[in-house]
Design an enzyme around this catalytic site. Structure first.
Site, PDB file in Angstrom:
ATOM      1  N   HIS A  54      -6.919  -6.917  -0.406  1.00 39.05           N
ATOM      2  CA  HIS A  54      -5.795  -5.923  -0.751  1.00 39.05           C
ATOM      3  C   HIS A  54      -5.061  -5.991   1.067  1.00 39.05           C
ATOM      4  CE1 HIS A  54      -3.799  -1.921  -0.680  1.00 39.05           C
ATOM      5  NE2 HIS A  54      -4.222  -1.683  -0.071  1.00 39.05           N
TER       6      HIS A  54
ATOM      7  N   ASP B 240       0.829  -1.654   0.370  1.00 42.55           N
ATOM      8  CA  ASP B 240      -0.332  -0.516   0.256  1.00 42.55           C
ATOM      9  C   ASP B 240       0.981   1.681  -0.122  1.00 42.55           C
ATOM     10  OD1 ASP B 240      -3.035   0.578   0.383  1.00 42.55           O
ATOM     11  OD2 ASP B 240      -2.168   2.501   2.335  1.00 42.55           O
TER      12      ASP B 240
END
Length: 298
Positions: free
Chosen positions: A274, A108
């Site tokens: 994610h 991320d």
């Protein structure tokens, strides 16, 4: 909101170092004589995101998980949070911890910083692994999609850019906001329990924590500009590993990265959204260990 306690991981030691004029927090363990690997987490997490990956890597590696500026127990400076500025802080921290060359992995926002660090300090890296990240100017789409099937994954990029409004709406509601991301973006909503959510929310709710989290997005355009300026001089030549979750934000990290780094390989982790290090830590640890094991330059 609870306090922001320092959490311990057996076999690892907390370190605080001066890095480019600010104080960063690192968690260190593993084999001092092994290849060094630096781990960077993203929004809305801290170094703790790697807690299930670190022990496996520590069997043969010197492991350093570093809280980015504004994250976890690192200092929350004022000034630019563009990823080239932040990358310089992180690299200075690694050097302050006595490591001259290292492998690097980021997820991320941590991957945003890792990419920019690789562009600036390529000669100091053996390789870089980038996990499910819309890196400004690199893997981030030019426009936020509007169709409901995709918009929920990236809507916050635009929201975080708005001056003042996010702070007005989120102050005092950090737990609900952080919890939405952790649960909505994981394939299984049970990946994060209430204790984990509270811990990450406490870091965001700490003094200046929300400002620092939002600053990475508010300086994303500058990050993209600096990435492209650097890549106009030379593309990456070091080994790059793109790691995607089958149900994550970027379907194929390797394909997105290959235009900027010819020596790019990729894997897609099944049964992951994610938050791949939390959802499939064994797969992430195995992929990183294999990536490091194939290198012969440390």
């Amino acid at each position: 909101m609870t306090d922001n306690p320092v959490r311990d991981l057996p076999g690892f030691t907390h370190r605080w170092v001066e890095a480019g004029g600010i104080r960063l927090h690192a968690v260190e363990g593993g084999r001092a004589d092994g290849p060094a690997v630096v781990l960077l987490a993203g929004f809305p997490q801290t170094w703790w995101a790697w807690r299930q990956v670190m022990p496996a890597l520590a069997r043969r590696c010197h492991v350093l998980a570093i809280d980015l500026p504004g994250q976890g127990h690192s200092e929350r400076p004022h000034g630019s949070y563009d990823t080239h500025t932040v990358a310089a802080y992180v690299h200075a921290a690694v050097e302050a911890l006595g490591v001259s060359r290292y492998w690097l992995a980021g997820h991320d926002v941590g991957a945003w910083v890792a990419f920019s660090l690789a562009v600036q300090f390529e000669s100091r890296l053996h390789g870089v692994a980038l996990l499910d990240a819309g890196i400004p100017g690199i893997t981030l789409p030019d426009a936020v999609p509007l169709d409901p099937e995709r918009a929920w994954k990236t809507w916050h990029f635009a929201f975080h850019l708005v001056p003042d409004l996010p702070e007005i709406l989120l102050a005092g509601r950090e737990r609900e906001y952080v919890g939405w991301f952790l649960k909505a973006k994981s394939l299984s909503p049970s990946t994060f329990d209430d204790t984990e959510i509270e811990a990450y929310a406490a870091a965001v709710a700490a003094e200046d924590g929300l400002r620092a989290c939002l600053a990475y997005y508010r300086h994303a355009a500058e990050s993209a500009r600096k990435n492209h300026e650097a890549l106009a001089r030379q593309h990456l030549t070091l080994p790059v590993l793109g790691i995607s979750g089958r149900h994550g934000s970027i379907p194929d990290m390797a394909a997105s990265l290959r235009p900027w780094a010819a020596d790019t390989t990729g894997i897609v982790v099944p049964d992951a959204g994610h938050f791949i290090p939390d959802e499939q830590p064994d797969a992430v640890a195995a992929a990183l260990a294999d990536f490091i094991g194939k290198g012969d330059r440390y």
